[in-house]
Every structure is written in C-alpha cells, then in structure tokens.
Design an enzyme around this catalytic site. Structure first.
Site, PDB file in Angstrom:
ATOM      1  N   HIS A   1      17.024 -23.045 -59.542  1.00 57.60           N
ATOM      2  CA  HIS A   1      16.118 -23.946 -59.598  1.00 57.60           C
ATOM      3  C   HIS A   1      15.863 -24.166 -61.092  1.00 57.60           C
ATOM      4  CE1 HIS A   1      15.898 -23.814 -55.238  1.00 57.60           C
ATOM      5  NE2 HIS A   1      15.726 -22.358 -55.278  1.00 57.60           N
TER       6      HIS A   1
ATOM      7  N   GLU B   1       9.183 -19.730 -57.524  1.00 54.21           N
ATOM      8  CA  GLU B   1      10.559 -19.274 -57.427  1.00 54.21           C
ATOM      9  C   GLU B   1      11.214 -19.605 -58.615  1.00 54.21           C
ATOM     10  OE1 GLU B   1      13.426 -20.917 -54.342  1.00 54.21           O
ATOM     11  OE2 GLU B   1      14.932 -19.349 -55.256  1.00 54.21           O
TER      12      GLU B   1
ATOM     13  N   HIS C   1      18.087 -15.954 -56.315  1.00 54.53           N
ATOM     14  CA  HIS C   1      16.973 -16.682 -55.363  1.00 54.53           C
ATOM     15  C   HIS C   1      15.872 -15.748 -54.615  1.00 54.53           C
ATOM     16  CE1 HIS C   1      18.785 -20.829 -55.734  1.00 54.53           C
ATOM     17  NE2 HIS C   1      19.791 -19.972 -56.223  1.00 54.53           N
TER      18      HIS C   1
ATOM     19  N   GLU D   1      19.516 -13.526 -52.171  1.00 54.23           N
ATOM     20  CA  GLU D   1      17.823 -13.842 -51.727  1.00 54.23           C
ATOM     21  C   GLU D   1      17.168 -12.413 -51.793  1.00 54.23           C
ATOM     22  OE1 GLU D   1      16.695 -16.851 -51.443  1.00 54.23           O
ATOM     23  OE2 GLU D   1      18.191 -18.181 -50.744  1.00 54.23           O
TER      24      GLU D   1
HETATM   25 ZN   LIG Z   1      16.219 -20.676 -54.249  1.00 50.77          ZN
END
Ligand SMILES: [Zn+2]
Length: 670
Positions: free
Chosen positions: A476, A491, A544, A609
């Site tokens: 992002h 995030e 992430h 993640e």
């Molecule tokens: Zn993400």
C-alpha cells in the site's frame, strides 16, 4: 679488603714474602759496620731463636719484621717501586720506606728514630717503632741483653648476631679491630674464626640465632692467647670478614627464604622472598617448559619442591645451584612470558625483599581458515585461554580480548578478505590484555569454541545474504492506506516501518536492499514486481498486515505462488521464523495464484501477513515498536535461513568438514 688481609696471612704466602724480605732487599743503605749483636728475645712470652732475634747495632735495638708477622699475624708486603714495606695490622696500614726516617700510618706521616733497613738480609725496624706506633709493650735490659715484646692485648667484649641490610652477620666487638683467621670445617659444617693475641672479656658462650643458615655462634678462650668463635652453618656459602673500628663482622650472603605463586584476580605472580633485594637472571627453557630465576649472591634457607594445581604452573622448585647462586624453577604448562613487577611503595619492608614476576600468556601464532558458512580464527597460545569477544557494530568489527597475555613478534595486521572477515589487526599487545580487532564487512554472528590444547578459537559466521539484492515491498502507500485498525493504525505506515527496520538488519548482514517505496507514496501494484525484476533481485518480500470482517480472526500467514521456483521454500522459512518469534497463531505458508506481486516477480517471492490489524489485541501488538523489531528480525532470519539452506543443502553442522573444498589452507604467521 679483609679477604686480602686474610689471604696474605696464609702460610704459603708468608713464606714467599719471607724469602722476598731476606733476598730481595740488597745491602744498599745498610751500615757497612759494625756487625750486629744478637739479643735474647721474647715475643709474647715466647723465646725467639737464631735469625729471628732482635739485634743491637750502634747502640740501637732492631727487630726483624718477619718474626712479628709470623707470631702476631701481621700482614706484610713489599712494594718494589718505592722500596717500601707495607704492614697491615690492627686495622692500620703502615708504610715504611727502607732507609727513610719518615713513614706513613693511615695516610699520616710519622718519624722513626732510625730508618727501617736491611741487616744481614733481614728487614728490621727499631724497637721504638713497635711501642710508638703499634702500642706494643717493649722492654730492653742492657744488663741481661734481653728484649721483651708483648703485643697490645685484644679483648672481646661482645658477640652478637644481626641481620644488617638483609645480610646475616656475626659481630665481634672489642677494644680495637682484631686480626682474625677463618677456616671452613665440616662434620658438622662450621666456620671457625680464630682471634690471635686476644682475650675473652666475657664468659664462654653459645648464641642460637634462629637463622636457618647461620644457626649458632659459640665462643671460648681456645688457648691462652687465642679466642675462637665457631659459627654453625646450615650450608656452605661464601663469607667475608670485615674489620671496622672496634668490630669484626663475619658477613654472610642474603638469604632466599621462600617462593610462591600468588594468584590475584586472574593475575599470576611468581613471588620470591629474600632478606635483601636480589638481581635475578630470568630465562625460559623448553622441553618441558620452565621459567628459571638464577639469583646470584644469595643463599637458600631450605631447598623445596612445591607441587601446584594451577593451570599455568604445576610446580615450583628451589635449590642452591652453587655456593653463590640460588635457583628457582617454575614448571610451566606452556612457554609463558613474564614481566618483572616493581614492588609497590607500601610493600617495602625492612630485612625483607620480594621479587615479583608477572606471568603472562603469549599469542604465538594467528591463523585463519575459510569454510562455506564461516571463517575460523585460531590463536595459538602458550597456555589455553578463552577470549572475550565484543561486537562493535559501529566500528564494524569484533574485538577478541585475551587477558593476562602478550603478543610478541607477531605481524600487526593479517589480511583475510574472504567475504566474512576482512582482516585481523593487533590493537593491543599487552602486557596485560592482548586485543585483536577483526574487521568485518557485516556481522551476523560468531562462536567462541574450545580449542585443542593451548589455543583460542573464534568462528565468525558468513552471511548467506552477503552482496545479495533483496527487494522489499511495503504494501500500500499514499492514497491506499490498506487496512486500518480499530484504534486507527494504518497498514501502509506499519508496512513501511517494518520494511525500513528489515532493511537495516539486512544491510548489517551484508545484503543490498531495494524498496518499492521509502515513503508514504502510492506505487501501482504491477510496478512493484517489475522494479524487482529489472533490478535482478535475488528475493522479493512483500510486507502486509491482515484484515478480516470477523475481528476475532488472528495469526500469521505467508503467501507464495506455487509455480515460482524457490518461493515455497522462502515462504516456509519466513513463516516459520515469524511464528517462532511472534508466537501468534500459525496460519501456515499458503500457495496462491491471486496476488499480483508474488505472481509477477520472477525471483523467489513471498507476501507476509504479519498479524491481523482487524484484531484489537494484534493491532495493539503491531503498534508496539518492540514487537515490530521482533517481526523485522524474524523476516530477516527467514530470508537468511532460506539462502543458507539453498547455498549449502548438506553443509550445516556436518562434522569433519575442515579441509573441505571451500576451505583455504590456513596462512601462517611467524
Ligand atoms: Zn495489505
């Protein structure tokens, strides 16, 4: 000085001197006539016969010198240059030039009634000389034609034992400096000191001294005119008789009383205790290793052999090498060095001197050896020691400290340049601490290993990512905030922070690192793998945080594309390290064809993640810098572990790999 006196009084010398005095003095200056008349002569109550008798010439009584020398323990010598007789007696030195009425006593001149001269081949002095200069009692009876000579009486008034300037001494006190002879006798070992023409003014006595070598002094009137001292000795040793004023000193050497190994906070001191300071000769002998201290001019109180259980010194031995020299031997476990340690000011004590040698380990040789996954540094030492290793990340080096050591005669720089260690540099050579600096291109780890025998071994780990380009992709950014936690943590910020922390760790491990973004900017999805591809990165890691409408979902998961070679292995390592470090639910490494970044990247690529932002508890963790650092370290570990396994599928921990194909022969330094 008195030794000379003592030697001159020896009968053999006297004999030759007598010959000299009889023959060497020619008739020059002797009266032509009339012939001398011999007189009846008594010396100390004993009659003298023949040519030893006094003579009268022209009404003057003369006495031959050699008789006095023989009976009264004069020391006589003849100085040819000046045709002078030298007499040493009662601590006085007297010069009588033949034919001259002026003589010298202790540097002052005096007048004689008649000169010393040669009569019938004998050197004679006028009788008055004996009474005027030497305080003899003399008398002459013209009626009996008889001469009587009596030496002044020497009285012993005290006998003492003392340690003066660290030297044991027997002190004989009297009314003037005595003449004396000393003889060493055995069974038992003793020194017999005879004082002729002497009287004991105190009772016979025995004095135990408590000294192990000068044990006892006994004195008695041996004959009517001789006092005898018997000094019982513990060992044969040199001695010196020193007259001074009213005293005669029998001086013995300083004594070595003890030797010991003193261990003080890791420092080892070889300490020799003696009664006076000594000048040691110190050297090392090999096979077996020994340190030898020869102490000249000393006597050993008691020989001994002291076993020790120290790891450097296993014994001490003390012995009398010869009558002049004490030898102390330290039995060493290896060829140690030493430094003489000055005595601290407060330590100096009367009648006790300590000699201290500071024992030091030695770095004898430095070698290195390169393996696939590490570089081994080996310091050959005199005795085994474990170095202290300090990691100085700022200076990019390790510091290997060996306490209580020296480094002598070694090169101060050892180039290595094998991609794990650049060089070794001697930073401190002791005595005290020896410090070797190990310059590193990066640091990932080291191990201190037990060496074989007397050595220190440190292994520096090779970085599996050295000079590898790792591409990091913080997910992002900019207009795309990614997930947002219930407390507002975004995030995109978390991902960037983790990526920057990870970059720092990978750079420290020697990797090159590129990022898809280094700030809060929007980067289109396809551009990210494309950048990695065009740079030719060795691995791709997208970072992430997870989110799910079911806010109870939690844990860690890592995605990879099943068709990309290496991606699964990388995902497994990253997932494993994250779970180990963060201890969150293991949602496993998962294949997927849906994620653009891992699909489009041509190198091993994964998407981690780390945890769920949608889970309040995990959001709280993700906000914590300590947790983030832990996560970054786990990601770094995962990447390094992947490359380590890939480059050496069989090497890790395999024994017997020394000398393997990747190992260079160890360069050797002098
Ligand atoms: Zn993400």
């Amino acid at each position: 000085m008195f030794l000379a006196f003592h030697r001159l009084a020896a009968p053999a010398f006297l004999l030759s001197l007598m010959v000299l005095l009889f023959l060497a003095v020619p008739g020059r200056g002797a009266p032509a006539a009339p012939s001398p008349t011999p007189l009846e002569t008594m010396v100390n109550g004993r009659p003298v016969t023949d040519e030893g008798r006094a003579v009268m010439v022209n009404g003057v009584v003369f006495m031959p010198l050699y008789v006095l020398a023989e009976q009264l323990h004069f020391s006589l010598s003849w100085l040819e240059e000046t045709r002078t007789v030298r007499i040493e007696v009662f601590g006085k030195a007297i010069y009588l030039p033949l034919g001259s009425k002026v003589g010298l006593v202790d540097g002052r001149s005096f007048k004689l009634t008649e000169p010393a001269q040669s009569i019938s081949g004998r050197t004679v002095v006028p009788l008055r000389f004996l009474s005027d200069i030497l305080d003899f009692e003399v008398s002459y009876s013209s009626a009996k034609r008889r001469v009587e000579i009596r030496a002044p009486e020497y009285a012993v008034t005290d006998v003492r034992y003392a340690l003066i300037d660290g030297r044991p001494q027997v002190l004989i006190e009297g009314n003037r400096p005595p003449s004396a002879t000393a003889t060493l006798k055995r069974d038992p070992l003793r020194l017999v000191v005879d004082l002729p023409a002497a009287r004991l003014a105190i009772p016979d006595g025995v004095l135990p001294t408590g000294d192990p070598l000068v044990r006892e002094v006994a004195w008695k009137q041996e004959r009517r005119d001789t006092v005898r001292l018997t000094v019982t000795l513990g060992r044969e040793m040199p001695y010196v008789l020193t007259p001074a004023d009213h005293r005669l000193s029998v001086v013995f050497p300083p004594q070595v009383r003890a030797a010991e190994l003193v261990i003080d906070g890791g420092r080892r001191l070889l300490v020799v205790r003696s009664t006076a300071p000594l000048q040691p000769k110190v050297y090392r002998l090999p096979d077996p290793d020994r340190l030898v201290l020869d102490l000249p001019g000393a006597a050993l109180a008691a020989p001994s052999r002291i076993p020790l259980s120290d790891s450097w010194v296993y014994g001490l031995r003390l012995g009398q090498l010869d009558p002049q020299t004490v030898r102390v031997v330290a039995d060493l476990e290896g060829p140690l060095a030493w430094a003489e340690e000055p005595a601290a000011p407060g330590e100096v004590q009367e009648q006790e001197a300590t000699l201290k040698l500071h024992l030091l380990n030695r770095v004898i040789q430095v070698t290195h050896q390169t393996f696939k996954d590490r570089t081994r540094l080996r310091l050959k030492l005199a005795v085994a020691a474990t170095p202290t290793v300090l990691v100085d990340r700022r200076a990019g080096r390790l510091e290997l400290d060996l306490p209580e050591a020296v480094s002598e005669g070694l090169a101060v720089e050892v180039p290595v340049g094998d991609g794990t260690v650049e060089r070794l540099r001697l930073l401190e050579a002791g005595p005290g601490t020896v410090r070797w600096g190990v310059d590193l291109p990066y640091y990932v780890g080291h191990q201190v290993l037990p060496g074989e025998g007397a050595e220190a071994v440190v292994e520096v780990s090779r970085s599996p990512v050295y000079r590898k380009l790792i591409f990091l992709d913080p997910g992002h950014g900019g207009a795309d905030p990614g997930a947002t936690g219930s407390s507002g943590l975004m995030e995109k910020e978390l991902n960037l922070d983790l990526a920057l922390r990870l970059r720092q760790l990978l750079v420290e491990a020697g990797a090159e690192v590129a990022l898809s973004r280094e700030s809060d900017v929007f980067v289109p999805l396809y551009e990210r793998p494309r950048a990695a591809n065009s740079l030719g990165a060795a691995a791709f890691l997208s970072i992430h945080a997870n989110a799910n409408p079911k806010n109870y979902e939690s844990g860690t998961e890592t995605y990879y594309h099943p068709d990309r070679p290496g991606s699964r292995e990388l995902a497994l390592e990253v997932q494993k390290k994250l779970v180990e470090a963060l201890k969150l639910l293991d949602r496993s490494a998962r294949p997927t064809r849906d994620f653009v970044v891992v699909r489009e990247a041509t190198m091993p690529a994964v998407l981690a993640e780390v945890a769920f932002l949608s889970n309040a508890a995990e959001e709280k963790l993700l906000a914590d810098p300590v947790f983030r650092q832990k996560a970054a370290a786990a990601l770094a570990e995962g990447i390094m572990s992947y490359f380590r396994n890939r480059s050496e599928p069989s090497a890790a921990g395999t024994p017997g790999e020394e000398g393997a194909a990747g190992a260079k022969p160890p360069p050797t330094l002098p």
